[in-house]
Design a protein around this motif. Structure first.
Motif, short mmCIF file in Angstrom:
data_model
loop_
_atom_site.label_atom_id
_atom_site.label_comp_id
_atom_site.label_asym_id
_atom_site.label_seq_id
_atom_site.Cartn_x
_atom_site.Cartn_y
_atom_site.Cartn_z
N ARG A 67 -15.76 -33.51 14.05
CA ARG A 67 -15.07 -33.70 15.15
C ARG A 67 -13.37 -34.03 14.92
NH1 ARG A 67 -20.13 -36.39 16.30
NH2 ARG A 67 -21.47 -35.05 17.44
N LEU A 68 -13.33 -34.84 14.04
CA LEU A 68 -12.05 -35.27 13.78
C LEU A 68 -11.00 -34.05 13.40
CD1 LEU A 68 -10.00 -37.71 13.69
CD2 LEU A 68 -10.49 -37.60 10.85
N LYS A 69 -11.38 -33.34 12.51
CA LYS A 69 -10.91 -31.80 12.06
C LYS A 69 -10.79 -31.01 13.25
CE LYS A 69 -12.28 -32.37 7.15
NZ LYS A 69 -12.88 -31.76 6.06
N ILE A 70 -11.66 -30.80 14.10
CA ILE A 70 -11.34 -30.23 15.13
C ILE A 70 -10.14 -30.70 16.12
CG2 ILE A 70 -12.52 -29.41 17.28
CD1 ILE A 70 -15.12 -29.12 15.80
N ALA A 71 -10.36 -32.11 16.25
CA ALA A 71 -9.35 -32.49 17.01
C ALA A 71 -8.01 -32.53 16.50
CB ALA A 71 -9.56 -33.96 17.20
N ALA A 72 -7.82 -32.64 15.01
CA ALA A 72 -6.62 -32.23 14.36
C ALA A 72 -6.12 -30.67 14.62
CB ALA A 72 -6.70 -32.68 13.12
N TYR A 73 -6.93 -29.85 14.65
CA TYR A 73 -6.54 -28.49 14.94
C TYR A 73 -5.81 -28.56 16.10
CZ TYR A 73 -8.09 -25.66 10.76
OH TYR A 73 -8.31 -25.32 9.48
N ARG A 74 -6.46 -29.07 17.37
CA ARG A 74 -5.83 -29.11 18.65
C ARG A 74 -4.71 -29.50 18.81
NH1 ARG A 74 -12.15 -29.04 20.94
NH2 ARG A 74 -12.60 -26.87 21.25
N ALA A 75 -4.58 -30.88 18.17
CA ALA A 75 -3.56 -31.65 18.52
C ALA A 75 -2.19 -31.23 17.85
CB ALA A 75 -3.87 -33.05 18.29
N LEU A 76 -2.11 -30.78 16.56
CA LEU A 76 -1.07 -30.66 15.66
C LEU A 76 -0.88 -29.14 15.53
CD1 LEU A 76 -2.29 -33.49 13.26
CD2 LEU A 76 -0.97 -33.91 15.23
N GLY A 77 0.58 -29.02 14.88
CA GLY A 77 0.88 -27.87 14.56
C GLY A 77 0.65 -27.74 13.10
N ASP A 78 0.77 -26.64 12.52
CA ASP A 78 0.46 -26.39 10.85
C ASP A 78 1.12 -27.56 10.01
OD1 ASP A 78 -0.55 -24.12 12.29
OD2 ASP A 78 0.70 -22.75 11.09
N ASP A 79 2.17 -27.66 9.80
CA ASP A 79 2.68 -28.60 9.09
C ASP A 79 2.36 -30.16 9.12
OD1 ASP A 79 4.12 -26.50 7.88
OD2 ASP A 79 6.16 -27.14 8.82
N ALA A 80 2.17 -30.21 10.66
CA ALA A 80 1.53 -31.67 11.01
C ALA A 80 0.29 -31.92 10.41
CB ALA A 80 1.88 -31.80 12.42
N LEU A 81 -0.48 -30.64 10.77
CA LEU A 81 -1.96 -30.63 10.27
C LEU A 81 -2.30 -31.14 8.72
CD1 LEU A 81 -5.07 -30.27 10.99
CD2 LEU A 81 -4.56 -27.78 10.58
N TYR A 82 -1.53 -30.38 7.99
CA TYR A 82 -1.31 -30.46 6.51
C TYR A 82 -1.13 -32.07 6.24
CZ TYR A 82 -1.65 -25.51 5.72
OH TYR A 82 -2.26 -24.07 5.85
N ALA A 83 0.03 -32.56 6.76
CA ALA A 83 0.52 -34.01 6.47
C ALA A 83 -0.85 -34.88 7.11
CB ALA A 83 1.63 -34.05 7.38
N TYR A 84 -1.37 -34.50 8.30
CA TYR A 84 -2.33 -35.47 8.72
C TYR A 84 -3.51 -35.52 7.78
CZ TYR A 84 -5.81 -37.57 11.73
OH TYR A 84 -6.96 -38.21 12.26
N LEU A 85 -3.97 -34.61 7.28
CA LEU A 85 -5.11 -34.41 6.54
C LEU A 85 -4.97 -35.09 5.07
CD1 LEU A 85 -6.51 -30.90 7.43
CD2 LEU A 85 -7.54 -33.30 8.04
N GLY A 86 -3.79 -35.05 4.71
CA GLY A 86 -3.40 -35.57 3.35
C GLY A 86 -3.08 -34.66 2.55
N LEU A 87 -2.86 -33.24 2.81
CA LEU A 87 -2.46 -32.08 1.97
C LEU A 87 -1.13 -32.28 1.70
CD1 LEU A 87 -4.90 -29.67 3.47
CD2 LEU A 87 -5.23 -30.92 1.42
N ALA A 88 -0.17 -32.96 2.41
CA ALA A 88 1.22 -33.04 2.21
C ALA A 88 1.73 -34.40 2.59
CB ALA A 88 2.05 -32.09 3.22
N PRO A 89 2.65 -34.88 1.95
CA PRO A 89 3.15 -36.21 2.08
C PRO A 89 3.74 -36.65 3.60
CG PRO A 89 4.67 -35.16 0.83
CD PRO A 89 3.61 -34.02 0.93
N THR A 90 3.56 -37.66 4.10
CA THR A 90 4.16 -38.24 4.98
C THR A 90 4.04 -39.88 5.23
OG1 THR A 90 4.10 -38.12 7.81
CG2 THR A 90 2.34 -38.09 6.71
N ARG A 91 5.04 -40.26 5.96
CA ARG A 91 4.99 -41.65 6.27
C ARG A 91 4.39 -42.13 7.74
NH1 ARG A 91 10.70 -43.62 4.20
NH2 ARG A 91 11.31 -41.66 5.31
N HIS A 92 3.98 -40.87 8.36
CA HIS A 92 3.82 -41.03 9.69
C HIS A 92 2.35 -40.59 10.32
CE1 HIS A 92 8.25 -41.71 10.15
NE2 HIS A 92 8.19 -40.56 9.86
N ARG A 93 1.33 -40.78 9.29
CA ARG A 93 -0.07 -40.20 9.42
C ARG A 93 -0.77 -41.18 10.58
NH1 ARG A 93 -1.26 -39.82 4.03
NH2 ARG A 93 -0.36 -37.71 4.17
N LEU A 94 -0.40 -42.29 10.69
CA LEU A 94 -1.30 -43.05 11.85
C LEU A 94 -0.61 -42.66 13.08
CD1 LEU A 94 -1.67 -46.63 10.23
CD2 LEU A 94 -3.43 -44.91 10.58
#
Length: 361
Positions: A67-94
């Motif tokens: 359910r979380l992954k589905i929500a991430a697909y719906r809420a985020l663009g491609d780059d933000a999706l990778y960053a949110y999941l942990g596939l790319a670095p970010t300081r803004h995951r929360l």
């Protein structure tokens, strides 16, 4: 089993969705039953564009992850999706999680609110299995060093097979495989209940040795997301990824998310759930967690909820259990396709069983 059935055991991907899609040959009329696990296979199967996918799991945490992954697909663009999941670095995951949470039901929002540390670290690499693989990769890196880079950079399969034979398939590797083949290692150190059903260590060691030798000459390790976890400990946006996270597929997955539903159920209970009937089954390696009676009960549930001619794809990891003779007749394997997919499956550690179900109308 109780702890294992409540925690996040698998959060990334360690199977090859291309094998599933080839085995099931989905059409627009199909209703697929898929075990949830990390959510990777249900999302991969959306690329086959079936009418509906029903994902089930007896572990509510794994269903919440999907359910979380589905929500991430719906809420985020491609780059933000990778960053949110942990596939790319970010300081803004929360901060990204705030956007994702707006697409979750209240109960799911509360579930993840109590797991903000896992979210902050990147949910993709936070599972029990992922932690084990990360530790193993660190040890492999200490021993093999640059040989891992050479393995991933091999220009041809012959060159890769030679590198595997000369720099990996040795006494150290066999000792590690022998350790991984011990029941106590799985049940007591990892907390994996499937360890109780492992065959004798010598048999498991021989099988895993065979599978890696086969893979070294039939697939490129650099194209395997499982190999990335095994040897490098993590996935990255620029590396090998499961089908649903490859850049060219993100839009197609988003387009079909509404075709995916989630339920808490087990295979043995399918007949009484009203979720079916199904024309295709993506079963993963459920046999790894089954005694013979439990495995047979699962197949009874599958057969009772199948339409005539339904296709199935099952993976075999460490426990090569097969249906009892009283159940085997309607389970019709495609031996040629199973062997071909096993040879080219980029998840390395599985044998594929696929075929159709000759159940009465």
């Amino acid at each position: 089993m109780s702890s294992f059935a409540r925690t996040l055991n698998f959060t990334s991907a360690n199977e090859d969705g291309a094998s599933e899609l080839a085995a099931l040959a989905l059409t627009a009329d199909d209703h697929v039953l898929c075990l949830t696990a990390s959510g990777a296979r249900p999302l991969d199967l959306l690329l086959g564009q079936p009418a509906q996918i029903t994902a089930i799991d007896i572990n509510p945490a794994q269903n919440e992850l999907l359910r979380l992954k589905i929500a991430a697909y719906r809420a985020l663009g491609d780059d933000a999706l990778y960053a949110y999941l942990g596939l790319a670095p970010t300081r803004h995951r929360l901060d990204l999680h705030t956007q994702v949470s707006s697409h979750l039901a209240p109960a799911s929002r509360a579930f993840w609110e109590s797991r903000r540390r896992a979210i902050a670290g990147g949910i993709w690499h936070s599972g029990r299995w992922e932690r084990v693989l990360r530790l193993g990769a660190a040890g492999t890196r200490m021993i093999r060093g640059r040989s891992i880079d050479r393995l991933f950079d091999a220009a041809t399969l012959d060159a890769q097979a030679s590198l595997w034979r000369d720099h990996f398939d040795d006494g150290v590797w066999h000792g590690a495989v022998r350790l991984l083949s011990q029941r106590w290692f799985w049940t007591h150190l990892i907390g994996e209940p499937g360890g109780a059903f492992l065959p004798p260590p010598a048999e498991s060691e021989a099988r895993l040795t065979r599978l890696f030798r086969r893979a070294a000459s039939s697939i490129f390790f650099r194209d395997s997301d499982f190999a990335a976890l095994l040897f490098r400990g993590r996935h990255t946006a620029g590396g090998a990824l499961p089908l649903h996270l490859r850049p060219e597929n993100l839009g197609r997955v988003r387009k079909h998310l509404d075709r995916l539903t989630i339920a808490e159920a087990g295979l043995a209970d399918l007949a009484g759930t009203g979720l079916g009937p199904f024309t295709a089954f993506s079963l993963s390696d459920f046999g790894s967690y089954c005694s013979q009676p439990d495995y047979d009960a699962c197949w009874r549930g599958i057969l009772a909820s199948a339409r005539p001619g339904a296709r199935y794809c099952e993976r075999v990891f460490m426990n090569p259990v097969t249906p009892s003779a009283c159940l085997a007749a309607p389970i019709v394997p495609d031996m040629v396709r199973s062997a071909a997919l096993s040879r080219t499956d980029r998840a390395i550690i599985y044998d594929i069983r696929c075929g159709h179900l000759a159940v009465p109308a």
